[in-house]
Every structure is written in structure tokens, then in C-alpha cells.
Enzyme design. Structure first.
Site, PDB file in Angstrom:
ATOM      1  N   ASP A  65       0.831  -1.194   0.000  1.00 14.64           N
ATOM      2  CA  ASP A  65       0.000   0.000   0.000  1.00 14.64           C
ATOM      3  C   ASP A  65       0.874   1.256   0.000  1.00 14.64           C
ATOM      4  O   ASP A  65       1.864   1.328   0.734  1.00 14.64           O
ATOM      5  CB  ASP A  65      -0.865  -0.033   1.272  1.00 14.64           C
ATOM      6  CG  ASP A  65      -1.918   1.050   1.293  1.00 14.64           C
ATOM      7  OD1 ASP A  65      -2.801   1.014   0.423  1.00 14.64           O
ATOM      8  OD2 ASP A  65      -1.850   1.926   2.177  1.00 14.64           O
ATOM      9  N   GLU A  70      14.583 -15.278   0.039  1.00 14.79           N
ATOM     10  CA  GLU A  70      14.984 -16.335   0.983  1.00 14.79           C
ATOM     11  C   GLU A  70      13.968 -17.471   0.998  1.00 14.79           C
ATOM     12  O   GLU A  70      14.241 -18.554   1.479  1.00 14.79           O
ATOM     13  CB  GLU A  70      15.035 -15.754   2.411  1.00 14.79           C
ATOM     14  CG  GLU A  70      16.247 -14.928   2.705  1.00 14.79           C
ATOM     15  CD  GLU A  70      16.047 -14.196   4.033  1.00 14.79           C
ATOM     16  OE1 GLU A  70      15.206 -14.613   4.856  1.00 14.79           O
ATOM     17  OE2 GLU A  70      16.728 -13.170   4.221  1.00 14.79           O
TER      18      GLU A  70
END
Ligand code: NOJ
Length: 560
Positions: free
Chosen positions: A222, A271
Site C-alpha cells: 500500500d 529467501e
């Protein structure tokens, strides 16, 4: 306040196509208005879960859920009080995990909303900052400043909130005297974080990991262009006040420093297995600036708001399509097309009105014209290279509800701008599933915003299996898009000559050619037949040599 996450996590979806997001169709669920499982008139996560088979059968690849976190709902959940807790009105953390697990079983990915520019004024940090007074270390995590004027009675600078009124609110000291001011680019209940503070950066890295560990496939970020402000928070002076899609550089948005944050988030996303993504809600002033958010070491997608704001006119559309593809090619990112979301008037109603009215429209215009154009616009969008977003209900051809009674409205922009702006409630009305029932199948109770009676005929039930319905058009379009070898991510768009308000382009892969023809005029046009008809937004007459496209109609064709 943090809920314990002893809930089982959900494994990632196997990656079938490399870089799945490059061509994905992602469906935006606005949880308040999608499906209400407990009958309280407000949509919830179990409701979304119950409708996953619908989304799977529609043919989308992923679902983006607008915020469902603990929130006082001053801005429909974009004011987050606790980022690791599900608001009880939507369910609990187990419901979120169950939803992800079941979505994955259906082959659907789940993207959640992340709101890092600001939190709720009820967030624990902000409450402590207020309580502890001007010298609180917690105040450094926000933008607290003394006011101007001899009594500090004027805001620290001249910025305005996107929702209207000053971007600053004055606090009261713990002893009740007038105190410092704090910055909020949106509502007063949404204080902006200070992203220069390492605790803010650490906290969001941890929030990302919290949701990634639970199994989300990505984040829609956002106000992704807002977190870093110009050094010293300088006055705008004679510069125009910042609008979301303004063409000017602004000290409050799109500062270069924000990209460092996305480089660090890229590392975190990497990751995890399963190709997790970040999607920028960045209202940058140009497409080149938008492209900065999707450089190879930053986020994966950035909504194309320039496209969303383009009127129904061939020249303007062709220009924005070309500029988009050029800008995204520069950084090796896919284009991310979008026509509607929970912040703008639905495109059915935008196209029903004359051009140039912007994205907040309060008049219904000519609904028949709007729907015709909206259907054609959808086939145009889904034929373009890259990824696309579909906002819940657009597959039903829902118009905006322009006559909501004032007392039903909840959009903070409506109240801050004294009713002059902020018509976002009209695109947030709960969607109709059935032709009858108290809220057309949205739930067993009512609906938090009133639904028009005409929506019975637009419901999923009414349109399913109906030849030519908007819903069936979306289903077919998404199936064709998945299976046609020339569609999807490939950067293979080639314009063909056309006269007037007409767009024709083809995309080729090996022996297969896909052609999209769009008649944007108010009169039928005749074209040489470009191939075998696949799908059209309105009935097209085809003879051996000629095709007659009705007004405001798009058609897809194939050869090979
Ligand atoms: C963009 C969101 O989409 C909108 O609904 C919200 O009001 C603002 N950001 C502030 O969070």
C-alpha cells in the site's frame, strides 16, 4: 496484542511456470464485500474460503486480499492496529492459514496487503508516543513536529492529506495542553511512520517474515511510493498539492530513497521458496518512475494506474500501451494492467460517462454504453503482454453504485472533503451471488452497504451458463489466455494499421498468431477477417472475407 501463531503453516505452491507473476491474472478480493459466512452483514475470511472454487473455475492464478488485520476501520482496514492479528470481524489467524492452505490446494496463490506507510492511531507505538509526551523515543518512529507560529498553532508545513484537509493533526499533551503535530498523508487516524528510523525498518522486515512463514505468496504494498519523504519535510510553496495521479514530483511521494527499502525486501522474498512477490501500489508521476519499483532487485509488479486512468479512445490507449511496454522493457519487468480496484469508480461506470471526469465519478452516465465498453476494454486488457488484475465484481459487469444514501457512506475521504470527494463506497458494495435472498447470497444477514435491486440479474447465479453474459465472457477469455501460445508474458505485440478509433494488434508465437481487434467508435465497422474467431465482447458477424464489429466491441482471432 500479538496472536500466537501455533497454527500450522501452509507449504508454498509448486512453481510450474518460471516467474509465474509475469503473466498471472490476479483477482482482488475486498474481504468486507466478497462473502459473509457468519451472517453479520460484513464479509469475512471463511466467506472467501467458501468461494475459492468459484475463483478457481473463473480461471485466475492468484487472489489479492485487501487488509483483514486488527483495525478500528477508520479507512476500511488500511489503518492497521496490529499487523500480526486478524481482526475478529474477518475471523482469526487460523482462518487466514486455512484459507491459504485451501487456496493452494485449488492451485491459487494468495497475496496479502501490507500497509507500511502508516498505521492506525490505535497502534501500540503511536498510543505510547502520545502518552509519553514530546520527549518519548517512540515519537521518533512517526513524524511529530512542533507547530509554526508563536503558540505552535499552525501545522509544521503546508502539505494536504490525500483525503482533504491538512496532512497534520495537533495532539494534546498528557497534561491536556495543546501539543505537537503529527503527519498523516491520509486520514488523521493513519499516522505516517518515519522510515528513517531503524526500528520501523526492522519491524516491517519481521512482519514480512511472519506472513511469509505462514505461507503467503506475496504482498501488495500500500502507498509503496510514500514511505520516504523529502529531507526536512519542505513546504510545497507554489507547487500543486499532491494528488494520487498527479503529474508533478512531490516531496511526500516517490522519493528515490524508497527504493532501498524494496531492495532489502527483495532479499527477504528471495529467501523463501515458491517465488514470493511484491506488488507496488505506487502512483508515480510517469511510467518511467513506475518502472523504478520493478527493477530486477526490487519488487515484481507495479499497478499501471496511467492505463487505468486512460479514457476510451484509441490514440490515448495505444500511446499508454506503448509507453508501458517500453518502460517495463527497460527494466525487464512485466506490465501490470488494471482497470478497477476498491479506490476508483468501477470502469463500467467510468466508461458510461464522458471522458475527463477522473476516477471518482458520481453520475451513472449511460450504463448500457458503459457495460459495452467495459467488456471490450476487458478483452483488450487481457490480450496485452504481461499480468492483469481483476477487481471482484467486474466479471459480473457491476456498475458503481452512485446513489448510496449519505448515511450509508463510510469512506473517510467523503467526510474529510465535506462530501465533495471520496466516492469509493460505490465500488465497495457487496457482490451478488444469487438472484434472491437477503443480500443476494452475499450472506445470510444483510449487507453493510445496500445493494441495488437490479443486481439480482447481475448475480453469479443469473449469469452462469448464460451465453454472452459478462461472467461467461471472462471465463472464456481467461481460458483462452491460458492456452493460446502467443498470449501471456511474451513481449510480442505488433500494431497493425487501422483508421480512426480502432485498435488492431497481433501477437505471434511460432506458427500461432493471435489478433485483437477493438472498435472504439459508436458505429459498426467492417474489417477483413483476421482469422478464426475466438471470442468477442458483442456478437460479430463473420462472412468468408469480412467481419462486422458492432460499436464499442473487441474481438479475438487466431490463426495457425
Ligand atoms: C491505498 C488504498 O488502496 C486505499 O484504500 C487507502 O485508503 C490508502 N492507500 C491509504 O492506505
Amino acid at each position: 496484542m500479538t496472536e500466537s501463531a501455533d497454527t500450522a503453516t501452509t507449504p508454498p505452491l509448486p512453481v510450474r511456470t518460471a516467474d509465474w507473476w509475469r503473466e498471472a491474472v490476479i483477482y482482488q478480493v475486498y474481504p468486507r464485500s466478497f462473502a459473509d459466512a457468519n451472517g453479520d452483514g460484513m464479509g469475512d475470511l471463511p466467506g472467501v474460503r467458501s468461494r475459492l472454487p468459484y475463483l478457481r473455475d473463473l480461471g485466475v492464478d492468484a487472489v489479492w486480499l485487501s487488509p483483514f488485520y486488527a483495525s478500528p476501520q477508520a479507512d476500511a482496514g488500511y489503518d492497521v492496529a496490529d499487523y500480526r492479528v486478524v481482526d475478529p470481524m474477518f475471523g482469526d489467524l487460523d482462518d487466514a492459514v486455512a484459507l491459504m492452505a485451501e487456496a493452494h490446494r485449488h492451485g491459487l496463490r494468495i497475496i496479502v496487503d501490507l500497509v507500511p506507510n502508516h498505521c492506525s492511531d490505535q497502534h501500540e507505538w503511536f498510543q505510547r508516543a502520545l502518552r509519553e509526551g514530546p520527549h518519548s523515543r517512540l515519537r521518533e518512529r512517526f513524524h511529530f513536529r512542533d507547530g509554526k507560529g508563536n503558540q505552535g498553532q499552525e501545522p509544521p508545513n503546508d502539505w494536504e492529506s490525500i483525503f482533504g484537509g491538512p496532512a497534520w493533526t495537533r495532539t494534546k499533551n498528557p497534561d491536556g495542553t495543546p501539543g505537537q503535530w503529527y503527519l498523516h498523508l491520509f486520514a488523521a487516524e493513519q499516522p505516517d511512520f518515519n522510515w528513517d528510523h531503524p526500528a520501523v525498518r526492522d519491524e516491517f522486515a519481521s512482519i514480512l517474515r511472519f506472513w511469509l512463514d505462514l505461507g503467503v505468496d506475496g504482498f501488495r504494498i500500500d502507498v509503496a511510493h510514500g514511505m520516504v519523504k523529502a529531507e526536512g519535510l519542505p513546504d510545497l510553496g507554489s507547487l500543486e498539492q499532491t494528488k494520487l495521479l498527479g503529474a508533478n514530483a512531490s516531496p511526500s511521494f516517490d522519493q528515490d530513497g524508497v527504493h532501498e527499502i524494496y531492495r532489502s525486501w527483495h532479499t527477504i522474498l528471495k529467501e523463501y521458496d515458491g517465488q514470493r512477490i511484491g506488488v507496488a501500489e505506487a502512483w508515480a508521476p510517469t511510467l518511467a518512475r513506475t518502472a523504478n519499483y520493478v527493477r530486477p532487485d526490487e519488487l515484481h509488479q507495479a499497478f499501471n494506474f496511467q492505463y487505468l486512468a486512460t479514457s476510451w479512445q484509441a490514440g490515448a490507449l495505444r500511446t499508454v500501451i506503448d509507453e508501458t511496454l517500453d518502460a517495463m522493457r527497460e527494466v525487464g519487468a512485466p506490465a501490470t494492467w488494471v482497470l478497477s480496484n476498491h479506490d476508483v469508480t468501477r470502469h463500467t461506470t467510468r466508461f458510461a460517462n464522458p471522458p475527463g471526469l477522473g476516477t471518482q465519478i458520481r453520475t451513472p452516465g449511460d450504463p448500457e454504453l458503459g457495460l459495452r465498453r467495459a467488456r471490450a476494454a476487458t478483452l483488450l486488457m487481457l490480450a496485452l503482454p504481461g499480468s492483469a488484475y481483476v477487481y471482484q465484481g467486474e466479471e459480473l459487469g457491476l456498475p458503481d453504485v452512485t446513489d448510496l444514501p449519505d448515511e450509508a457512506r463510510q469512506d473517510p475521504a467523503y467526510f474529510r472533503a465535506a462530501g465533495q470527494d471520496g466516492f469509493r463506497d460505490g465500488c465497495r458494495v457487496p457482490i451478488p451471488w444469487t438472484v434472491d435472498g437477503p443480500s443476494y447470497g452475499f450472506g445470510t444477514g444483510g449487507s453493510w452497504l445496500p445493494q441495488p435491486a437490479t443486481w439480482a440479474g447481475l448475480s453469479v447465479k443469473a449469469q452462469s451458463g448464460q451465453d454472452g453474459s459478462t461472467l461467461e465472457m471472462y471465463r472464456t477469455a481467461l481460458a483462452v489466455r491460458r492456452s493460446h501460445p502467443a498470449l501471456g508474458a511474451a513481449d510480442n505485440l505488433r500494431w497493425l494499421d487501422s483508421a480512426g478509433d480502432v485498435l488492431i494488434f497481433e501477437r505471434t508465437s511460432g506458427a500461432a498468431t493471435f489478433t485483437c481487434t477493438v472498435n472504439l467508435t459508436g458505429a459498426a465497422i467492417t474489417l477483413p477477417v483476421p482469422g478464426r474467431p475466438l471470442l468477442a465482447s458483442a456478437p460479430v458477424q463473420v462472412t468468408a472475407e469480412q467481419a462486422v464489429l458492432p460499436p464499442d466491441t473487441a474481438a479475438w482471432w487466431t490463426t495457425g
